[in-house]
Design a protein around this motif. Structure first.
Motif, mmCIF file in Angstrom:
data_model
loop_
_atom_site.group_PDB
_atom_site.id
_atom_site.type_symbol
_atom_site.label_atom_id
_atom_site.label_comp_id
_atom_site.label_asym_id
_atom_site.label_seq_id
_atom_site.Cartn_x
_atom_site.Cartn_y
_atom_site.Cartn_z
ATOM 1 N N HIS A 88 -4.317 2.757 -41.028
ATOM 2 C CA HIS A 88 -3.780 3.993 -41.035
ATOM 3 C C HIS A 88 -5.085 5.046 -40.770
ATOM 4 O O HIS A 88 -6.207 5.029 -41.061
ATOM 5 C CB HIS A 88 -3.751 4.585 -43.148
ATOM 6 N N GLN B 127 5.740 11.653 -48.981
ATOM 7 C CA GLN B 127 6.168 10.172 -49.122
ATOM 8 C C GLN B 127 7.185 10.491 -48.015
ATOM 9 O O GLN B 127 7.326 9.227 -47.869
ATOM 10 C CB GLN B 127 6.181 9.891 -50.472
ATOM 11 N N GLN C 128 6.702 9.538 -44.368
ATOM 12 C CA GLN C 128 5.831 8.133 -44.732
ATOM 13 C C GLN C 128 6.201 7.086 -44.326
ATOM 14 O O GLN C 128 7.047 6.201 -43.740
ATOM 15 C CB GLN C 128 5.118 8.410 -46.116
ATOM 16 N N SER D 211 8.588 7.323 -41.767
ATOM 17 C CA SER D 211 8.330 6.763 -40.812
ATOM 18 C C SER D 211 7.829 5.578 -40.512
ATOM 19 O O SER D 211 7.742 4.714 -39.319
ATOM 20 C CB SER D 211 6.599 7.582 -40.213
ATOM 21 N N VAL E 15 0.258 10.650 -41.179
ATOM 22 C CA VAL E 15 1.587 10.065 -41.084
ATOM 23 C C VAL E 15 2.604 9.241 -40.005
ATOM 24 O O VAL E 15 2.196 8.176 -40.234
ATOM 25 C CB VAL E 15 2.504 10.605 -42.041
ATOM 26 N N SER F 16 -0.247 7.146 -37.149
ATOM 27 C CA SER F 16 -0.446 6.189 -37.582
ATOM 28 C C SER F 16 0.325 4.886 -37.855
ATOM 29 O O SER F 16 -0.241 3.905 -37.950
ATOM 30 C CB SER F 16 -1.176 6.418 -39.704
ATOM 31 N N ALA F 17 1.550 5.442 -37.857
ATOM 32 C CA ALA F 17 2.557 4.408 -37.271
ATOM 33 C C ALA F 17 2.642 4.392 -36.201
ATOM 34 O O ALA F 17 3.731 3.474 -35.753
ATOM 35 C CB ALA F 17 3.961 4.980 -38.378
#
Length: 479
Positions: A105, A193, A196, A199, A222, A225-226
């Motif tokens: 992350h 959330q 997230q 994602s 979010v 980081s993916a």
């Protein structure tokens, strides 16, 4: 030394202050709280935090350096020394710094990290905070909801969330023209959330997300980081550029479009109903699903906004994210997703793997307030108060910023998007303002916008708003 750490040396014991500081820092190192390579705060900041003279801090640091606990180099500052653990054991400690740098992350933007820390200081005037002032939160009616309850479950909720709350949200959404059964709704711990889960649950690393520019999405990591690429689509006077959507679709393996069409964050703009229909048609033509973030939709101030994209959608092409945090309080951490049932089932499965469900207490409180009508009563009060605050800030801007910037009157939400007449170094403005106890959200947090500031009229008190804006105007004039 974090903002949560309030330790200070005692002036009422026989041990010298410098010795107490020495032992305190040494204990942080021995315990592993401050690992090898950890950068200590500056001497000035340590002195301010510990409420001692700078010379006392200097003496303590010199003793620590002499004993091999810390190292000091010009330009790098003071860090926990590599030889520290030789004083403790022959074996090397875990290299926590490399672990921290290896996490998947991404770290947040440095300025966002500074904002997150500064927001917990009572001495700071928060001119950009996107939440209601504590004085406006309905603490008493939430307390009353708990007191009147005969049964209260503290067990795990099901993955989709409390059925009572999902049913209450389903009824509430129906009033807004959105048909969503309880089975097509999932409760999440705030809108972040929801993003997230989407994602990691619906997108792969080859995906790309079209997002408005400027966009709140740029201030959180979010999707980045993916491993998902962010493709900015400019907002013009009419909203999103539809030709840019078509070009992006041809150029990238686009997975979805993220948009805040109602009281946009950070600009505050509202997409017209006609343009909403055009956007739905364009995305349907390009086969691009839409992720609609509608966390501010209830907070209209002058007149109700156009129907949401979800309400206008006739093809099931919109994932709809809402939240109670902007109205009832961020500490409740209750948001929701309305989407096709297979999508909800997939995201609920991932949620159960990550946190085993959102707080049952928060879900109970929100369900109660929706069912007994107090949620809507509270919204009416918030609209009245936010309208007063907005108009108060607009008056201040007319008095002190008329020659410095331009802005639009927001029709709802929390924000005013200030456009400065001249480009100035926003990073330096941010730092100088913070030194004076004023916290702002520069436009650079939301994209390549170096003449903009996101102002919020929702959090600071009237006195703080006036004091802060006058001081900010003076700082801008210095540039």
């Amino acid at each position: 030394m974090t903002s949560e750490n309030h330790w200070q040396p005692s002036k009422h014991i026989a041990v010298p202050l410098y010795q107490q500081i020495y032992e305190y820092i040494r204990e942080q190192i021995i315990s592993g709280t401050w690992p090898v390579g950890y950068k200590l705060p500056s001497q000035r900041k340590l002195a301010d935090t510990l409420a001692v003279n700078r010379s006392t801090v200097v003496y303590a640091l010199e003793e620590l350096k002499a004993d091999g606990w810390i190292d000091s180099t010009v330009g790098r500052g003071t860090v926990v020394g590599k030889s520290t653990w030789n004083s403790l054991a022959a074996n090397k400690p875990a290299d926590w710094k490399s672990y921290v740098q290896s996490g998947t992350h991404l770290p947040n933007i440095q300025m966002i990290q500074e904002i997150n820390k500064a927001e917990f200081s009572a001495k700071v005037i928060r001119l950009g905070t996107g939440e209601l002032s504590p004085s406006l939160l309905p603490t008493h009616i939430i307390q009353q909801a708990f007191q009147e309850s005969a049964t209260l479950s503290l067990s795990y909720p099901e993955g989709k969330g409390s059925f009572e709350l999902r049913q209450a949200i389903s009824h509430y959404l129906r009033k807004k023209g959105i048909a969503a059964s309880p089975n097509s709704i999932m409760i999440v711990s705030g809108a972040i959330q929801a993003l997230q889960l989407i994602s990691i649950g619906l997108l792969d690393q080859n995906s790309a997300i079209l997002n408005e520019s400027p966009s709140y999405l740029n201030s959180i990591m979010v999707f980045q980081s993916a491993g998902i690429q962010m493709i900015p689509i400019p907002i013009n006077n009419d909203g999103l550029s539809y030709s840019a959507i078509s070009r992006a679709k041809r150029q990238y393996s686009t997975s979805l479009l993220y948009t805040i069409p109602t009281f946009h964050n950070p600009t505050g703009y509202v997409l017209s109903e006609a343009k909403r229909k055009e956007l739905l048609e364009a995305c349907s033509k390009e086969r691009i699903p839409i992720l609609e973030d509608d966390v501010y939709g209830d907070l209209w101030l002058d007149e109700p906004p156009p129907p949401s994209l979800k309400a206008l959608d006739k093809q099931g092409n919109v994932l709809y994210v809402g939240s109670m945090s902007k109205v009832l309080g961020p500490g409740l951490r209750i948001g929701y997703i309305a989407a096709p049932e297979p999508v909800i089932d997939r995201l609920a499965d991932i949620k159960m793997q990550t946190d085993y469900g959102s707080s049952t207490l928060s879900q109970f409180a929100v369900a109660k307030l929706l069912a007994n009508g107090q949620y809507e009563v509270h919204i009416e009060k918030m609209r009245l108060e936010l309208r007063k605050r907005r108009d108060f800030v607009l008056t201040l801007l007319s008095q002190y910023f008329a020659d410095l910037a331009v802005w639009e009157k927001p029709a709802g939400g929390f924000y005013i998007w200030l456009t400065l007449n001249k480009e100035i170094p926003l990073q330096l403005l941010f730092k100088r303002a913070l030194q004076q106890g004023i916290l702002i959200n520069p436009g650079s947090l939301y994209g390549n916008y170096h003449r903009h500031i996101r102002l919020s009229y929702a959090y600071a008190s009237y006195e703080e708003l006036e004091k802060g804006l006058i001081a900010l105007a003076a700082l801008i004039r210095e540039f």
